[in-house]
Design an enzyme around this catalytic site. Structure first.
Site, PDB file in Angstrom:
ATOM      1  N   LYS A 110      -0.049   9.727  -5.738  1.00 33.20           N
ATOM      2  CA  LYS A 110      -1.113   8.745  -5.500  1.00 33.20           C
ATOM      3  C   LYS A 110      -2.397   9.178  -6.216  1.00 33.20           C
ATOM      4  CE  LYS A 110       0.805   7.189  -1.102  1.00 33.20           C
ATOM      5  NZ  LYS A 110       0.799   7.251   0.376  1.00 33.20           N
ATOM      6  N   GLN A 127      -2.277  10.227   5.101  1.00 33.77           N
ATOM      7  CA  GLN A 127      -0.830  10.225   4.867  1.00 33.77           C
ATOM      8  C   GLN A 127      -0.076  10.426   6.180  1.00 33.77           C
ATOM      9  OE1 GLN A 127       0.565   9.479   1.945  1.00 33.77           O
ATOM     10  NE2 GLN A 127       2.656   9.787   2.646  1.00 33.77           N
ATOM     11  N   ASP A 148      -4.400   1.106   3.349  1.00 32.78           N
ATOM     12  CA  ASP A 148      -2.997   0.999   3.769  1.00 32.78           C
ATOM     13  C   ASP A 148      -2.739  -0.334   4.491  1.00 32.78           C
ATOM     14  OD1 ASP A 148      -1.267   3.152   3.125  1.00 32.78           O
ATOM     15  OD2 ASP A 148      -2.266   4.464   4.574  1.00 32.78           O
TER      16      ASP A 148
HETATM   17  N1  GUN Z   1       3.943   7.670   4.649  1.00 29.23           N
HETATM   18  C1  GUN Z   1       4.976   6.993   4.094  1.00 29.23           C
HETATM   19  N2  GUN Z   1       4.545   5.841   3.526  1.00 29.23           N
HETATM   20  C2  GUN Z   1       3.211   5.799   3.741  1.00 29.23           C
HETATM   21  C3  GUN Z   1       2.210   4.854   3.381  1.00 29.23           C
HETATM   22  O1  GUN Z   1       2.451   3.807   2.763  1.00 29.23           O
HETATM   23  N3  GUN Z   1       0.942   5.178   3.762  1.00 29.23           N
HETATM   24  C4  GUN Z   1       0.650   6.298   4.466  1.00 29.23           C
HETATM   25  N4  GUN Z   1      -0.624   6.508   4.808  1.00 29.23           N
HETATM   26  N5  GUN Z   1       1.561   7.184   4.813  1.00 29.23           N
HETATM   27  C5  GUN Z   1       2.828   6.938   4.440  1.00 29.23           C
END
Ligand code: GUN
Length: 290
Positions: free
Chosen positions: A53, A97, A120
């Site tokens: 990311k 995350q 998100d």
């Molecule tokens: N863990 C797995 N997928 C995601 C996501 O799309 N966002 C976040 N914050 N954590 C994750």
């Protein structure tokens, strides 16, 4: 007939290039868009996701701030950090995350993120806005799937869409986005009786269960568009989806591969949400004319 392969890697590159153009436009106005990514603990998969990311941000010209905290961080310390980021004018998007360590209340952490910076789309206000058809942020994975369907010119209005998996992150928001686009939506879960009878009705089949290969070719209507959200690592190290690709591609009209399908789109849409947040912030900073 063999299915057309939907290339998520190529589409995500096109989306990221669009974001890079929008970043340039904002920088020309003196605004540098910024994303904060918070990782708590040492989960190896999360470390890879966070690295990817941050790299995608930098490549598109967005500023990224990765904050890594130890497994033993207290919930109060994490909440303090989130509150600081909420107040930080250089940060337009905040992503914590998941999964968080077991001693933390995930819902409380997410509800502490300012809804205007919740890239998100997990905050309860953003879930409510999506439910009522006025989304501020769309969760990245379902948003990426909608973008794929659009670019593949898949007719959604009036289509039978079946989703397997009813999570807050993928299945439920996917159902709402498809519904808003005019599909007739069936949302299946682990208690669904005769799953195959449901999936065989689908013109658009989205699978997000975290169970490798659980949807097989005999569960697919000939010509259907199959979107595989799963990313599962097998003991031999290979990555597979939730759909059995070999049997499914003999029946489907189009299908996403794993890897190279939905995964790259999720990151691209995170950048889209971040640039949208920064653009909204720029709009509120414009001098008013009187
Ligand atoms: N863990 C797995 N997928 C995601 C996501 O799309 N966002 C976040 N914050 N954590 C994750």
């Amino acid at each position: 007939m063999t299915a057309r392969i939907i290339d998520g890697k190529a589409l995500s590159a096109a989306v990221r290039a669009e974001v890079a153009e929008r970043v340039k436009a904002l920088r020309a106005q003196g605004l540098q868009p910024g994303l904060a990514v918070v990782l708590v603990g040492e989960d190896p998969a999360s470390q890879v996701y966070v690295r990817n990311k941050a790299a995608a941000c930098e490549k598109a010209g967005l500023h990224s701030r990765v904050i890594r905290l130890g497994e033993d961080t207290t919930e109060a310390e994490l909440l303090d950090l989130v509150r600081q980021l909420n107040e930080d004018a250089a940060i337009h998007g905040i992503l914590v995350q998941l999964p968080l360590p077991g001693h933390m209340n995930t819902a409380k952490v997410i509800e502490t993120i300012s809804a205007e910076k919740d890239v998100d789309g997990f905050h309860i206000s953003n879930a409510g806005l999506l439910l009522t058809g006025k989304p501020l942020f769309r969760p990245c994975t379902p948003y990426g799937v909608m973008r794929m369907l659009e670019s593949e010119e898949v007719p959604v209005r009036g289509a039978e869409a079946v989703i397997v998996g009813a999570s807050n992150i993928v299945g439920k928001p996917m159902a709402l986005l498809l519904l808003a686009a005019g599909a007739t939506v069936t949302l299946c879960n682990s208690k669904t009786r005769d799953l195959g009878a449901q999936t065989r009705r689908a013109d658009i089949l989205v699978v997000a269960t975290g169970r490798p290969g659980m949807v097989t070719g005999d569960m697919i209507k000939p010509g259907a568009v199959v979107i595989d959200v799963g990313i599962n690592r097998l003991p031999d190290g290979s990555l597979v989806g939730d759909v059995d690709f070999e049997s499914a591609k003999q029946v489907a009209g189009a299908i996403t591969p794993v890897p190279g399908g939905v995964g790259p789109m999720t990151i691209a849409m995170l950048l889209v949400n971040t640039i949208e947040a920064a653009e909204r912030s720029a709009a509120t900073m414009l001098p008013t004319t009187s």
